[in-house]
Design an enzyme around this catalytic site. Structure first.
Site, PDB file in Angstrom:
ATOM      1  N   ASP A  12      -7.055   9.757   8.017  1.00 29.68           N
ATOM      2  CA  ASP A  12      -5.755   8.909   8.225  1.00 29.68           C
ATOM      3  C   ASP A  12      -4.031   8.836   6.764  1.00 29.68           C
ATOM      4  O   ASP A  12      -3.472   8.967   7.405  1.00 29.68           O
ATOM      5  CB  ASP A  12      -4.955   8.587   9.908  1.00 29.68           C
ATOM      6  CG  ASP A  12      -6.031   9.561  11.088  1.00 29.68           C
ATOM      7  OD1 ASP A  12      -5.734  10.866  10.436  1.00 29.68           O
ATOM      8  OD2 ASP A  12      -6.334   9.366  11.776  1.00 29.68           O
TER       9      ASP A  12
ATOM     10  N   ASP B  55       1.059  -1.200  -0.176  1.00 27.97           N
ATOM     11  CA  ASP B  55      -0.282   0.420  -0.116  1.00 27.97           C
ATOM     12  C   ASP B  55       0.645   0.879  -0.061  1.00 27.97           C
ATOM     13  O   ASP B  55       1.101   1.916   0.959  1.00 27.97           O
ATOM     14  CB  ASP B  55      -0.985  -0.358   1.019  1.00 27.97           C
ATOM     15  CG  ASP B  55      -1.896   1.114   1.260  1.00 27.97           C
ATOM     16  OD1 ASP B  55      -1.848   1.325   0.055  1.00 27.97           O
ATOM     17  OD2 ASP B  55      -3.139   0.792   2.210  1.00 27.97           O
TER      18      ASP B  55
END
Ligand code: ARG
Length: 252
Positions: A206, A113
């Site tokens: 976030d 990711d």
């Protein structure tokens, strides 16, 4: 058509935090802070709306999570706000000219990711500065204190913070985190939080934001089961194992 894709992404990212606004802007278990203390933090925006965090790794490159950019149809839909404690005003906004997502990124497992964003002009505003990347390695050792910053939701299902928030959480060993997430963790991930206690964590919005240990960037906010649950720590992209890919693709 492109607008539908983008609106879908905005709805997806914010779907979790569209409920009751909270009066006090606290990340989960953190506190309000200033961009002057964390000048590497940026707000990644899609059509001028905050969707994720990110970090400045050189005057022209930002690092963020692949899941933050996967649905942007073209780089120009994305921009980066640097040098502001407030996610929707101040500082300087830079347009994104190139997106390099990791080719091995898998949306279902959140593996690999990570993405690199090249901005249109050199980042040189006040309170914007680079953070050093951790050298190649296997990941941070358990119990080190990780500093996580962002404008994400201040409680599970809550609303996003307006002012930058900071929280400190200890790194959790692979063995301990495997008990929380059996068969879900890869070498491209590490965990941080307080198992059995919870209360401090990153949350929706976030993502892609920095995880810093001793002034060095080790991770990016990636995923977790809910937010700040006692039995479900935050899971972060493990940048030490991706160090060579970052260098090949950005020169940083
Ligand atoms: N995927 C989320 C995002 O897009 C971040 C989730 C982090 N969750 C956590 N419990 N640490 O913003």
């Amino acid at each position: 058509m492109k607008y539908l894709v983008v609106l879908g992404l905005v709805a997806f990212v914010f779907g979790q935090e569209a409920s009751v606004p909270k009066l006090d802007g606290r990340i989960v278990g953190g506190e309000a802070t200033s961009i002057a203390t964390y000048p590497y933090q940026i707000s990644l925006q899609l059509l001028s709306t905050h969707i994720c965090g990110g970090a400045i790794i050189s005057s022209s490159w930002i690092i963020t999570a692949a899941h933050c950019v996967v649905n942007a149809p073209v780089p120009s839909y994305l921009s980066v706000r640097a040098g502001s404690s407030i996610r929707n005003s101040g500082g300087q906004v830079y347009s994104v000219v190139k997106v390099v997502s990791h080719p091995s990124y898998v949306s279902t497992s959140h593996d690999y990711d990570v993405a690199l964003l090249q901005v249109s002009s050199s980042i040189s505003t006040t309170n914007a500065n680079v953070i050093s990347l951790a050298a190649s390695g296997t990941g941070p050792a358990a119990n080190l204190t990780a500093v996580v910053t962002g404008w994400g939701a201040t409680s599970e299902g809550g609303s996003a913070a307006t002012t930058l928030q900071v929280v400190r959480v200890p790194v959790i060993s692979r063995t301990d985190c495997d008990t929380a997430y059996p068969l879900q963790l890869t070498d491209r991930m590490f965990c941080a939080g307080i198992l059995g206690v919870g209360g401090k964590d990153a949350c929706q919005g976030d993502s892609g934001g920095p995880v810093v240990i001793d002034e060095v960037l080790y991770g990016l906010v990636s995923w977790g089961d809910g937010c700040a649950r006692d039995d479900a720590p935050g899971v972060y992209t493990n940048l030490q194992v991706l160090r060579d890919w970052i260098s090949i693709n950005s020169g940083v």
